[in-house]
Enzyme design. Structure first.
Site, PDB file in Angstrom:
ATOM      1  N   TYR A  66      75.384  68.868  42.640  1.00 54.16           N
ATOM      2  CA  TYR A  66      74.172  68.796  42.016  1.00 54.16           C
ATOM      3  C   TYR A  66      72.762  68.904  43.023  1.00 54.16           C
ATOM      4  O   TYR A  66      73.054  67.547  43.733  1.00 54.16           O
ATOM      5  CB  TYR A  66      73.745  67.993  40.597  1.00 54.16           C
ATOM      6  CG  TYR A  66      74.710  68.319  40.103  1.00 54.16           C
ATOM      7  CD1 TYR A  66      74.284  70.025  39.486  1.00 54.16           C
ATOM      8  CD2 TYR A  66      75.487  67.587  38.686  1.00 54.16           C
ATOM      9  CE1 TYR A  66      74.876  70.145  38.407  1.00 54.16           C
ATOM     10  CE2 TYR A  66      76.331  67.978  38.292  1.00 54.16           C
ATOM     11  CZ  TYR A  66      75.796  69.482  37.546  1.00 54.16           C
ATOM     12  OH  TYR A  66      76.985  69.659  36.122  1.00 54.16           O
ATOM     13  N   LYS A 106      84.994  37.129  26.616  1.00 57.27           N
ATOM     14  CA  LYS A 106      84.249  38.382  25.833  1.00 57.27           C
ATOM     15  C   LYS A 106      83.911  40.261  27.148  1.00 57.27           C
ATOM     16  O   LYS A 106      83.628  39.916  28.514  1.00 57.27           O
ATOM     17  CB  LYS A 106      82.274  37.569  26.509  1.00 57.27           C
ATOM     18  CG  LYS A 106      81.177  37.751  27.575  1.00 57.27           C
ATOM     19  CD  LYS A 106      81.024  36.895  27.398  1.00 57.27           C
ATOM     20  CE  LYS A 106      79.657  36.460  28.916  1.00 57.27           C
ATOM     21  NZ  LYS A 106      78.970  35.775  29.106  1.00 57.27           N
TER      22      LYS A 106
END
Ligand SMILES: *Cc1c(COP(=O)(O)O)cnc(C)c1O
Length: 346
Positions: free
Chosen positions: A247, A37
């Site tokens: 940042y 999956k």
């Protein structure tokens, strides 16, 4: 020709095949299938399924109907089980047209399957995880008696722990086996395989361990790393002591150092938790992430590998148990996070 991606996810096909064989062996007389999956846990079903099929795998589990096509290209339809079951008549019609088998999880799904004409199917029974599956109380329903059940399965909630719930679920599964006639029975996921022969039934359903996850100590040294992500260097720059990186300047160079900026960020599934914590590797040199991971870029300290240049490929440190410990993410998340920006390759 489409431009090449500066990100690639290498799948170690030999390790994947060896992991399946090891889990099949650990399953004793039971066969191991494969949970594929979520695009084979992020690794790419188109690469993983043929490798697993060649290794000997015969039973396949996807979650969504939309995932069937990825697998159906490589294996017989009847060998594919859809865990979420039929949500509407269109799913039933698709299953009957293709020959893919639904896992029926509720009495409404059982009724829907029979109303659509029925045929061979699988049935999930809940033995304590309280997720999907018929309740023990549902098993006496006459509709259940009308099913042509290939696989009767249940799912363990805590197989990665030593706890009373495992024995409790095993006892309930024994009751299920006595009450639900089926061709085959299946209980164990990867961690369940390591719980021993009592849990193996006829078919085991490993997922994470195929792809390098070590979810119980018994699997350490048995399961090998499969996913090897790599990122290209976009730029190299020299810093002086006191220069800040990224940042919010969460890293300040303590001395002169060299940085490489790689094309890897949280939009690719390299989450911000790796800021000032993750590492990439160039040969034997371990190159720490410095500053914040941003959306598409991450800076790393290449002071110990001064030969690194623009365009070089660096490997992420991504041994799953270790990476999970470093990042706080689960081994499952670490794999399924990989964005489609990664080129899947071997
Ligand atoms: C995902 C899944 C598996 C595989 O579990 P792992 O822990 O990855 O081995 C097995 N069975 C069911 C029902 C699943 O949903």
């Amino acid at each position: 020709m489409a431009p090449a991606s500066p990100l690639r996810l290498r799948l170690d096909t030999q390790a994947l095949a060896a992991n399946w064989r090891a889990l099949d062996r650990l399953s004793g007389p039971a066969r191991a299938g494969a949970a594929v999956k979520a695009d084979a846990y992020g690794l790419g079903a188109a690469l993983a399924v043929p490798v697993l099929a060649k290794a000997g795998c015969r039973d396949w589990f996807v979650a969504h109907w939309g995932e069937v096509a990825d697998v159906l290209a490589y294996v017989p339809a009847a060998a594919i089980a859809v865990l979420h079951g039929p949500l509407d008549q269109a799913d039933v019609a698709y299953a009957r047209a293709t020959g893919v088998r639904p896992v029926l999880n509720s009495l409404p799904q059982v009724a829907r399957w029979l109303a659509g004409g029925g045929g061979p199917c699988h049935v999930m029974v809940d033995t304590g995880i309280n997720r999907l599956g018929l309740a023990l109380a549902d098993l006496g329903d006459p509709l259940v008696g009308q099913l042509e059940i290939d696989l009767c399965l249940s799912h363990l909630a805590s197989a990665d722990e030593d706890c009373a719930q495992n024995a409790q679920q095993l006892a309930r599964f024994a009751e299920v086996r006595a009450r639900v006639p089926a061709q085959r029975y299946s209980l164990a996921n990867s961690a369940g395989i390591a719980l021993g022969a009592a849990f193996h039934a006829d078919l085991t359903r490993p997922g994470i361990a195929l792809y390098g996850g070590v979810v119980r100590r018994e699997l350490a040294g048995v399961v090998q790393q499969v996913a090897r992500p790599e990122a290209a260097v976009l730029q190299v720059r020299d810093l002086e002591a006191g220069d800040a990186v990224g940042y919010n300047a969460t890293f300040v160079a303590p001395r002169a150092m060299r940085l490489a900026v790689v094309a890897l960020g949280y939009a690719d599934g390299y989450l911000r938790c790796w800021s000032n914590r993750g590492a990439l590797a160039c040969g034997d040199a371990v190159l720490p992430v410095v500053g914040r991971v941003s959306m598409d870029l991450t800076a790393i300290d290449v002071s110990t590998a001064p030969h690194v240049r623009e365009g070089d490929w660096l490997a992420l440190e991504y041994d799953l148990p270790h990476a999970a410990q470093q990042s706080g993410l689960s081994q499952y998340e670490l794999l399924t996070l990989f964005h489609r920006r990664f080129a899947r390759c071997t």
